[in-house]
Design a protein around this motif. Structure first.
Motif, short mmCIF file in Angstrom:
data_model
loop_
_atom_site.label_atom_id
_atom_site.label_comp_id
_atom_site.label_asym_id
_atom_site.label_seq_id
_atom_site.Cartn_x
_atom_site.Cartn_y
_atom_site.Cartn_z
N ARG A 8 -2.05 22.41 7.47
CA ARG A 8 -1.26 23.24 6.31
C ARG A 8 -2.44 24.29 5.88
O ARG A 8 -2.25 24.84 4.86
N ILE A 9 -3.69 24.28 6.70
CA ILE A 9 -4.68 25.24 6.15
C ILE A 9 -4.65 26.46 6.84
O ILE A 9 -4.50 26.34 7.97
N PHE A 16 -4.72 35.08 7.13
CA PHE A 16 -5.44 35.45 5.96
C PHE A 16 -4.96 36.91 5.35
O PHE A 16 -4.68 37.04 4.30
N GLN A 17 -5.25 37.95 6.32
CA GLN A 17 -5.04 39.31 6.00
C GLN A 17 -3.64 39.55 5.61
O GLN A 17 -3.23 40.41 5.05
N HIS A 18 -2.74 38.79 6.36
CA HIS A 18 -1.22 38.95 6.26
C HIS A 18 -0.82 38.65 4.72
O HIS A 18 -0.22 39.20 4.05
N VAL A 19 -1.17 37.29 4.19
CA VAL A 19 -1.22 36.81 3.03
C VAL A 19 -1.79 37.94 2.08
O VAL A 19 -1.29 38.15 0.99
N VAL A 45 -1.90 27.11 3.03
CA VAL A 45 -3.02 27.62 2.06
C VAL A 45 -4.20 27.94 2.68
O VAL A 45 -4.41 27.42 3.66
N GLY A 46 -4.77 28.77 2.01
CA GLY A 46 -6.19 29.29 2.58
C GLY A 46 -6.98 29.32 1.22
O GLY A 46 -6.68 29.55 0.18
N ALA A 82 3.21 30.75 0.71
CA ALA A 82 1.73 30.59 1.14
C ALA A 82 1.19 31.09 0.37
O ALA A 82 1.32 32.16 -0.48
N ILE A 83 -0.21 30.38 -0.09
CA ILE A 83 -1.12 31.03 -0.98
C ILE A 83 -2.56 31.00 -0.48
O ILE A 83 -2.62 30.30 0.40
N LEU A 84 -3.23 31.84 -1.40
CA LEU A 84 -4.65 32.05 -0.59
C LEU A 84 -5.46 32.01 -2.01
O LEU A 84 -4.99 32.56 -3.11
#
Length: 114
Positions: A8-9, A16-19, A45-46, A82-84
């Motif tokens: 899930r990470i 990362f860049q997409h989110v 999640v990132g 999706a969250i960062l």
């Protein structure tokens, strides 16, 4: 006990860049929260902490705090998001309970909780 499974990470740079680019964001004193409605990265999640925050020890502490806040409240998240979480300088000296309150407040504003 709640766990944070490794699947899930978000770990890869393109993800990362997409989110980061396609999601909407909101910031508080301690971190920036990016949220993206997606099927591809749903439930992922990132965590990030840039080199401006300090040495590796400090950056790892920031990411540990972010992971813990997310882990404790992962069951409350809506489906399909999706969250960062990106740490900021003020978080290097903050306590966990303060960061957790900020995470909950910002999450409610962004509408990520069900």
């Amino acid at each position: 006990m709640l766990r944070l499974p490794k699947v899930r990470i978000i770990k890869k740079r393109p993800d990362f860049q997409h989110v980061y680019h396609a999601g909407r964001s909101m910031a508080c004193r301690y971190f920036v929260l990016y949220v993206m409605e997606t099927e591809e990265h749903a439930g992922k999640v990132g965590f990030a902490a840039g080199k401006k925050l300090g040495c590796a020890v400090v950056r790892n502490r920031v990411k540990r705090l972010l992971r813990e806040c997310y882990r404790l409240h992962q069951e409350e998240l809506r489906e399909g998001v999706a969250i960062l979480l990106v740490g900021r300088k003020a978080m290097t000296t903050a306590k966990r309970d303060v960061v957790e309150r900020a995470y909950l407040a910002l999450g409610r504003k962004m509408g990520i909780f069900s």
